[in-house]
Design a protein around this motif. Structure first.
Motif, PDB file in Angstrom:
ATOM      1  N   SER A   1       0.818  -1.211   0.000  1.00 19.18           N
ATOM      2  CA  SER A   1       0.000   0.000   0.000  1.00 19.18           C
ATOM      3  C   SER A   1       0.853   1.263   0.000  1.00 19.18           C
ATOM      4  N   GLN A   2       2.069   1.167   0.547  1.00 23.13           N
ATOM      5  CA  GLN A   2       2.963   2.330   0.570  1.00 23.13           C
ATOM      6  C   GLN A   2       3.488   2.681  -0.827  1.00 23.13           C
ATOM      7  N   TRP A   3       3.360   1.753  -1.767  1.00 21.36           N
ATOM      8  CA  TRP A   3       3.857   1.965  -3.131  1.00 21.36           C
ATOM      9  C   TRP A   3       2.812   2.615  -4.045  1.00 21.36           C
ATOM     10  N   HIS A   4       1.571   2.662  -3.648  1.00 14.61           N
ATOM     11  CA  HIS A   4       0.490   3.048  -4.562  1.00 14.61           C
ATOM     12  C   HIS A   4       0.723   4.400  -5.220  1.00 14.61           C
ATOM     13  N   THR A   5       1.115   5.398  -4.445  1.00 19.04           N
ATOM     14  CA  THR A   5       1.260   6.745  -4.999  1.00 19.04           C
ATOM     15  C   THR A   5       2.296   6.776  -6.117  1.00 19.04           C
ATOM     16  N   ILE A   6       3.476   6.207  -5.864  1.00 17.11           N
ATOM     17  CA  ILE A   6       4.544   6.223  -6.871  1.00 17.11           C
ATOM     18  C   ILE A   6       4.143   5.439  -8.114  1.00 17.11           C
ATOM     19  N   LEU A   7       3.669   4.220  -7.923  1.00 17.57           N
ATOM     20  CA  LEU A   7       3.434   3.328  -9.060  1.00 17.57           C
ATOM     21  C   LEU A   7       2.234   3.743  -9.904  1.00 17.57           C
ATOM     22  N   PHE A   8       1.183   4.215  -9.258  1.00 14.55           N
ATOM     23  CA  PHE A   8      -0.058   4.482  -9.981  1.00 14.55           C
ATOM     24  C   PHE A   8      -0.310   5.967 -10.214  1.00 14.55           C
ATOM     25  N   ASP A   9      -0.174   6.801  -9.175  1.00 11.70           N
ATOM     26  CA  ASP A   9      -0.458   8.229  -9.332  1.00 11.70           C
ATOM     27  C   ASP A   9       0.659   8.981 -10.045  1.00 11.70           C
ATOM     28  N   ILE A  10       1.899   8.538  -9.867  1.00 11.28           N
ATOM     29  CA  ILE A  10       3.029   9.226 -10.497  1.00 11.28           C
ATOM     30  C   ILE A  10       3.401   8.583 -11.834  1.00 11.28           C
TER      31      ILE A  10
ATOM     32  N   PHE B   1      14.319  12.594 -12.909  1.00  8.06           N
ATOM     33  CA  PHE B   1      14.362  12.810 -11.474  1.00  8.06           C
ATOM     34  C   PHE B   1      14.298  11.451 -10.792  1.00  8.06           C
ATOM     35  N   TYR B   2      14.678  11.407  -9.513  1.00  5.54           N
ATOM     36  CA  TYR B   2      14.760  10.157  -8.756  1.00  5.54           C
ATOM     37  C   TYR B   2      13.863  10.236  -7.534  1.00  5.54           C
ATOM     38  N   MET B   3      13.002   9.238  -7.360  1.00  2.00           N
ATOM     39  CA  MET B   3      12.114   9.157  -6.207  1.00  2.00           C
ATOM     40  C   MET B   3      12.595   8.089  -5.231  1.00  2.00           C
TER      41      MET B   3
ATOM     42  N   TYR C   1       6.572  15.096 -12.432  1.00  2.00           N
ATOM     43  CA  TYR C   1       7.338  15.895 -11.466  1.00  2.00           C
ATOM     44  C   TYR C   1       6.424  16.857 -10.718  1.00  2.00           C
ATOM     45  N   ASP C   2       5.452  17.428 -11.426  1.00  2.00           N
ATOM     46  CA  ASP C   2       4.465  18.275 -10.757  1.00  2.00           C
ATOM     47  C   ASP C   2       3.661  17.480  -9.734  1.00  2.00           C
ATOM     48  N   ARG C   3       3.283  16.251 -10.094  1.00  2.00           N
ATOM     49  CA  ARG C   3       2.507  15.426  -9.174  1.00  2.00           C
ATOM     50  C   ARG C   3       3.339  15.025  -7.951  1.00  2.00           C
ATOM     51  N   VAL C   4       4.624  14.768  -8.168  1.00  2.00           N
ATOM     52  CA  VAL C   4       5.521  14.461  -7.057  1.00  2.00           C
ATOM     53  C   VAL C   4       5.529  15.611  -6.051  1.00  2.00           C
ATOM     54  N   THR C   5       5.632  16.825  -6.571  1.00  2.00           N
ATOM     55  CA  THR C   5       5.647  18.005  -5.696  1.00  2.00           C
ATOM     56  C   THR C   5       4.323  18.151  -4.958  1.00  2.00           C
ATOM     57  N   ALA C   6       3.218  17.985  -5.684  1.00  2.00           N
ATOM     58  CA  ALA C   6       1.895  18.166  -5.077  1.00  2.00           C
ATOM     59  C   ALA C   6       1.594  17.100  -4.031  1.00  2.00           C
ATOM     60  N   MET C   7       2.107  15.881  -4.245  1.00  2.00           N
ATOM     61  CA  MET C   7       1.797  14.770  -3.347  1.00  2.00           C
ATOM     62  C   MET C   7       2.879  14.530  -2.300  1.00  2.00           C
ATOM     63  N   ASP C   8       3.896  15.389  -2.278  1.00  2.00           N
ATOM     64  CA  ASP C   8       4.981  15.284  -1.296  1.00  2.00           C
ATOM     65  C   ASP C   8       5.679  13.933  -1.341  1.00  2.00           C
ATOM     66  N   VAL C   9       5.869  13.404  -2.554  1.00  2.00           N
ATOM     67  CA  VAL C   9       6.641  12.170  -2.707  1.00  2.00           C
ATOM     68  C   VAL C   9       8.121  12.490  -2.492  1.00  2.00           C
ATOM     69  N   PRO C  10       8.803  11.781  -1.610  1.00  2.00           N
ATOM     70  CA  PRO C  10      10.205  12.119  -1.329  1.00  2.00           C
ATOM     71  C   PRO C  10      11.114  11.854  -2.530  1.00  2.00           C
ATOM     72  N   LEU C  11      12.033  12.760  -2.758  1.00  2.00           N
ATOM     73  CA  LEU C  11      12.986  12.664  -3.858  1.00  2.00           C
ATOM     74  C   LEU C  11      14.388  12.367  -3.341  1.00  2.00           C
ATOM     75  N   VAL C  12      15.161  11.672  -4.168  1.00  2.00           N
ATOM     76  CA  VAL C  12      16.598  11.543  -3.950  1.00  2.00           C
ATOM     77  C   VAL C  12      17.304  12.665  -4.690  1.00  2.00           C
ATOM     78  N   LEU C  13      16.964  12.835  -5.979  1.00  2.00           N
ATOM     79  CA  LEU C  13      17.538  13.882  -6.823  1.00  2.00           C
ATOM     80  C   LEU C  13      16.423  14.631  -7.541  1.00  2.00           C
TER      81      LEU C  13
END
Length: 292
Positions: free
Chosen positions: A18-27, A250-252, A225-237
């Motif tokens: 369940s912790q993967w849902h945002t990255i895999l599906f929304d991003i 970019f790297y999540m 990348y916009d969705r990453v920012t809006a959803m506060d997905v943590p980035l590496v780079l």
């Protein structure tokens, strides 16, 4: 010399999918197969039956790396070649082939005991891939395979020898920066399907640092990348451009600790004799700022 021709699929053990849902599906917009076997989640990104398998587990780790060859003759030649080299290779069982949805399969251990497989003829679904979020284009796969991976190894020289001599990969170039000494290898026109590095930046020997998937449209990367920012997905780079393969990406951070690189516009190598192998002293042209 027999050689693998592309990165085909990846498997992961995960403690909480369940912790993967945002990255895999929304991003990224990957598609979950509704007919995934019990205890597994299979994901699509193109016409292949699936490219990723997530297994319910008590721990988080990479389960296997799947490579691919283009013909049955290549498959058998590579199997014999690995046997001759003393690699403990074995043919996959009917259950293994059913699980991977491939016609033929072999299994062995790579450097630092990384579980590796080589397949022939992955099954293609007659239903089109349906992304789980709006996309402008598709992923760059086909002859270039799934994308690329970067592994850290305890003995990079021994690992390089294995990937070249056992799997037939060819050097693209090198980047040496800070504490990292990375070598990039290709097996098709993609600039690299594999990068290997000494243990660094928190990635230990035999561990996956990241995998990369590539969009065929820069707007898909920009909107993600916009969705990453809006959803506060943590980035590496942060968003940036690489020196050697010219990828804008970019790297999540993933829940399992390794990263996913999402990019566009990677360089291609179509003529090995004309390609100039270079050593770079930095991994980026611009951007790719480290996020603490």
């Amino acid at each position: 010399m027999p050689a693998v021709t592309k990165l085909s699929y990846l498997g992961f053990n995960v403690s909480d999918f369940s912790q993967w849902h945002t990255i895999l599906f929304d991003i990224l917009g990957l598609e979950m197969r509704q007919d995934s076997p019990q205890g597994q989640i299979q994901l699509r990104m193109d016409s292949h039956h699936h490219r990723f398998t997530f297994y319910e587990s008590d721990t988080d780790s990479t389960a296997f790396v799947g490579w691919e060859v283009d013909s049955i003759d290549q498959f058998h030649s590579l199997y014999q070649h690995l046997q001759h080299m003393g690699v403990g290779v074995e043919m996959g069982s009917p259950q293994d082939k059913e699980a991977r949805q491939v016609l033929e399969l072999m299994k062995f251990r790579g450097p630092d005991n990384v579980a590796m497989e080589v397949c022939f003829a992955p099954f293609h679904d007659n239903q089109p891939y349906e992304p789980s979020c709006t996309r402008f284009g598709q992923y760059v796969t086909g002859d270039q395979g799934l994308g690329h991976i970067l592994y850290c190894h305890s003995d990079t020289e021994a690992a390089l020898t294995f990937y070249r001599d056992a799997l037939g990969m060819r050097i693209s170039d090198y980047i040496h920066w800070d504490e990292a000494r990375a070598t990039f290898l290709h097996c098709n026109p993609r600039h690299h399907s594999l990068a290997i590095c000494n243990p660094c930046f928190g990635t230990g020997a035999g561990e996956l640092n990241h995998f990369m998937i590539q969009a065929d449209n820069i707007d898909d990367v920009g909107q993600a990348y916009d969705r990453v920012t809006a959803m506060d997905v943590p980035l590496v780079l942060t968003l940036g451009k690489h020196t050697n393969d010219q990828m804008t990406s970019f790297y999540m951070v993933t829940p399992s600790g390794f990263a996913i690189e999402y990019g566009f516009g990677g360089a291609e190598i179509h003529d090995d004799e004309a390609w100039e192998i270079a050593l770079y002293n930095a991994p980026k042209v611009w951007g790719h700022h480290l996020v603490e």
